[in-house]
Enzyme design. Structure first.
Site, mmCIF file in Angstrom:
data_model
loop_
_atom_site.group_PDB
_atom_site.id
_atom_site.type_symbol
_atom_site.label_atom_id
_atom_site.label_comp_id
_atom_site.label_asym_id
_atom_site.label_seq_id
_atom_site.Cartn_x
_atom_site.Cartn_y
_atom_site.Cartn_z
ATOM 1 N N ARG A 111 0.842 -1.210 0.000
ATOM 2 C CA ARG A 111 0.000 0.000 0.000
ATOM 3 C C ARG A 111 0.874 1.257 0.000
ATOM 4 O O ARG A 111 0.571 2.242 -0.657
ATOM 5 C CB ARG A 111 -0.961 -0.002 1.196
ATOM 6 C CG ARG A 111 -1.723 1.308 1.356
ATOM 7 C CD ARG A 111 -3.073 1.187 2.065
ATOM 8 N NE ARG A 111 -3.035 0.381 3.257
ATOM 9 C CZ ARG A 111 -2.475 0.740 4.416
ATOM 10 N NH1 ARG A 111 -1.888 1.921 4.543
ATOM 11 N NH2 ARG A 111 -2.495 -0.068 5.455
ATOM 12 N N TYR A 149 -16.513 16.073 -17.181
ATOM 13 C CA TYR A 149 -16.783 14.631 -17.257
ATOM 14 C C TYR A 149 -17.831 14.273 -16.189
ATOM 15 O O TYR A 149 -17.734 14.741 -15.047
ATOM 16 C CB TYR A 149 -15.465 13.889 -17.009
ATOM 17 C CG TYR A 149 -15.611 12.413 -16.862
ATOM 18 C CD1 TYR A 149 -15.964 11.616 -17.949
ATOM 19 C CD2 TYR A 149 -15.410 11.788 -15.632
ATOM 20 C CE1 TYR A 149 -16.101 10.258 -17.809
ATOM 21 C CE2 TYR A 149 -15.542 10.422 -15.486
ATOM 22 C CZ TYR A 149 -15.893 9.663 -16.580
ATOM 23 O OH TYR A 149 -16.039 8.309 -16.436
ATOM 24 N N ASP A 172 -7.431 18.131 -15.852
ATOM 25 C CA ASP A 172 -7.753 16.757 -16.249
ATOM 26 C C ASP A 172 -7.376 16.607 -17.728
ATOM 27 O O ASP A 172 -8.055 17.131 -18.604
ATOM 28 C CB ASP A 172 -9.264 16.552 -16.014
ATOM 29 C CG ASP A 172 -9.767 15.193 -16.475
ATOM 30 O OD1 ASP A 172 -9.086 14.535 -17.277
ATOM 31 O OD2 ASP A 172 -10.863 14.803 -16.028
ATOM 32 N N LYS A 186 -7.891 5.132 -20.135
ATOM 33 C CA LYS A 186 -8.145 5.582 -21.509
ATOM 34 C C LYS A 186 -6.872 5.420 -22.343
ATOM 35 O O LYS A 186 -6.370 4.330 -22.474
ATOM 36 C CB LYS A 186 -8.613 7.043 -21.480
ATOM 37 C CG LYS A 186 -9.709 7.320 -20.437
ATOM 38 C CD LYS A 186 -11.096 6.962 -20.909
ATOM 39 C CE LYS A 186 -12.149 7.035 -19.813
ATOM 40 N NZ LYS A 186 -12.358 8.329 -19.223
HETATM 41 C C1 LIG Z 1 -12.803 8.606 -17.934
HETATM 42 C C2 LIG Z 1 -12.543 9.953 -17.447
HETATM 43 C C3 LIG Z 1 -12.267 10.163 -16.097
HETATM 44 C C4 LIG Z 1 -12.303 9.067 -15.063
HETATM 45 O O1 LIG Z 1 -11.394 8.035 -15.261
HETATM 46 P P1 LIG Z 1 -11.656 6.544 -14.729
HETATM 47 O O2 LIG Z 1 -10.368 5.856 -14.993
HETATM 48 O O3 LIG Z 1 -12.818 6.019 -15.493
HETATM 49 O O4 LIG Z 1 -11.967 6.642 -13.271
HETATM 50 C C5 LIG Z 1 -12.008 11.464 -15.688
HETATM 51 N N1 LIG Z 1 -12.031 12.498 -16.560
HETATM 52 C C6 LIG Z 1 -12.289 12.316 -17.871
HETATM 53 C C7 LIG Z 1 -12.288 13.500 -18.801
HETATM 54 C C8 LIG Z 1 -12.559 11.049 -18.363
HETATM 55 O O5 LIG Z 1 -12.831 10.900 -19.650
#
Ligand SMILES: *Cc1c(COP(=O)(O)O)cnc(C)c1O
Length: 392
Positions: free
Chosen positions: A50, A103, A177, A202
């Site tokens: 952890r 998002y 982000d 992603k």
């Molecule tokens: C998918 C996404 C997230 C969250 O990511 P996860 O890995 O699904 O928790 C945050 N911001 C944006 C713009 C996203 O497309």
């Protein structure tokens, strides 16, 4: 100082000091590490996964090289990044300013914190620079930005907003982000933001087979606060997922290049069919110049309006290659209706207030043959035209 190697080289050059000289970093699938002696335990590099794991460390060092930053942390989802950031940096009663077309999951998490911890969450149109300069005040503790936004593809002036926030409150933490652009197409830390994060679920991993998130910063004090929460809550990325992410990252640039090229061609096809297309690769995007001043390409996500919810749903239902799936950034092409999928967690009246088009279709292109993608969409549009005309 500029990094010694270019990004394509850095993506595949993984530094690994394995004592057996394994070419590929080993997976330390162990939660515990032995102490040399009772007295030396607190000084050992690893004690419990952890808090730290050698495979995660190789990944984090690799991420520092790719993001060209001083500190990177790997956690178990993109949402975990935002959770860690909010937990580390905002106290009850403090103000957070975020965009209107965030998002969907980020929206939900912000409102969870609003209810649970009395954070003051305010949403504004972050594309409106003069409005942002008015609403970001010395009271603002954290600003959360995305650009281009998903799925409305609006562009935010990241440097100008960040400079303003730091001017009115040097302690304001500006968070970006960077899911849509990846480190390949955008370097938000260079634009002045304090923390950049990405969902590695992603593009970074790119195969839709792990969930992961990445946090990057150049500020040591911020890095320490983030690590405190990651360690305390146990959100550090698991060893096997860290290993898979190291593997996935190696092909990021060739994947994204093809995905972006496919997206450009598909955008031109949709324009030729008369649809209203939102994509920063199109010269008539209202913020084309601003986007290009802060990014190195338009990416591989576009959205378009058909004028009718039923027409849009029919197109989506009749695609064969594009799968109807949330998320994006994988090697295969996806199509979705944000209203009923990624944004279903947002109150419909809120979406209406924000002028969210109900019929909006979002497409994320993969690495398939572009001729097949265009034919697939063309066929679905033909079926939708026939079915919807028959109903009139
Ligand atoms: C998918 C996404 C997230 C969250 O990511 P996860 O890995 O699904 O928790 C945050 N911001 C944006 C713009 C996203 O497309």
């Amino acid at each position: 100082m500029a990094p010694k190697y270019g990004i394509n080289t850095r993506l595949v050059k993984v530094v690994n000091d394995d004592h057996n000289k394994a070419s590929i970093p080993p997976i330390y699938q162990s939660t515990t590490f032995k102490a040399d002696s009772i007295d030396g335990f607190s000084n050992s590099k690893y004690d419990y996964t952890r808090s730290g794991n050698p495979t995660r460390t190789v990944l984090q060092k690799h991420l520092e090289s790719i993001f060209d930053c001083k500190f990177a942390w790997a956690v178990n989802s993109g949402m975990a990044c935002l959770d860690v950031i909010l937990s580390a940096h905002v106290k009850p009663g403090e103000e957070v300013i975020a965009g209107q077309d965030l998002y969907g999951g980020s929206d939900r998490l912000l409102h969870f914190f609003e209810k649970k911890s009395n954070l003051v969450i305010k949403h504004y149109d972050t594309t409106n620079l003069s409005l942002m300069k008015k609403v970001i005040t010395p009271k603002t503790k954290l600003v959360l930005l995305e650009s281009p936004t998903n799925p409305l593809i609006n562009v935010v002036d990241v440097r100008a907003i960040t400079d303003h926030a730091h001017k009115v409150n040097p302690d304001c933490v500006v968070v970006f982000d960077n899911n849509m652009m990846t480190p390949l197409l955008m370097s938000p830390l260079e634009l002045g933001v304090d923390i950049q994060y990405e969902s590695a679920t992603k593009y970074l991993n790119g195969h839709h087979d792990i969930m992961a998130g990445v946090l990057a910063t150049n500020n040591e004090e911020i890095a320490k606060k983030l690590f405190y929460v990651i360690n305390a809550t146990g959100s550090g990325l698991a060893p096997f997922d860290s290993w898979l992410l190291i593997r996935g990252l190696k092909t990021l640039s060739i994947r994204l290049e093809r995905e972006q090229e496919n997206c450009r061609k598909l955008a031109n096809y949709l324009v030729s069919k008369g649809f209203k297309v939102r994509y920063t690769g199109l010269k008539d995007h209202p913020q084309y110049d601003l986007h290009n001043s802060q990014c190195r390409g338009p990416g591989a996500v576009l959205s378009f309006e058909t004028g009718d919810l039923n027409f849009s749903s029919t197109i989506i239902e009749h695609c064969e290659i594009f799968s109807t799936t949330v998320s994006f950034g994988s090697v295969s092409s996806l199509i979705s209706l944000p209203l009923k999928m990624s944004h279903a967690s947002i109150d419909p009246s809120v979406l209406e207030d924000r002028n969210f088009p109900q019929d909006l279709i979002r497409i994320c292109t993969g690495i398939e043959d572009i001729e097949d993608l265009i034919n697939d969409l063309d066929n679905a549009i033909r079926i939708a035209t026939r079915k919807c005309n028959a109903k009139l």
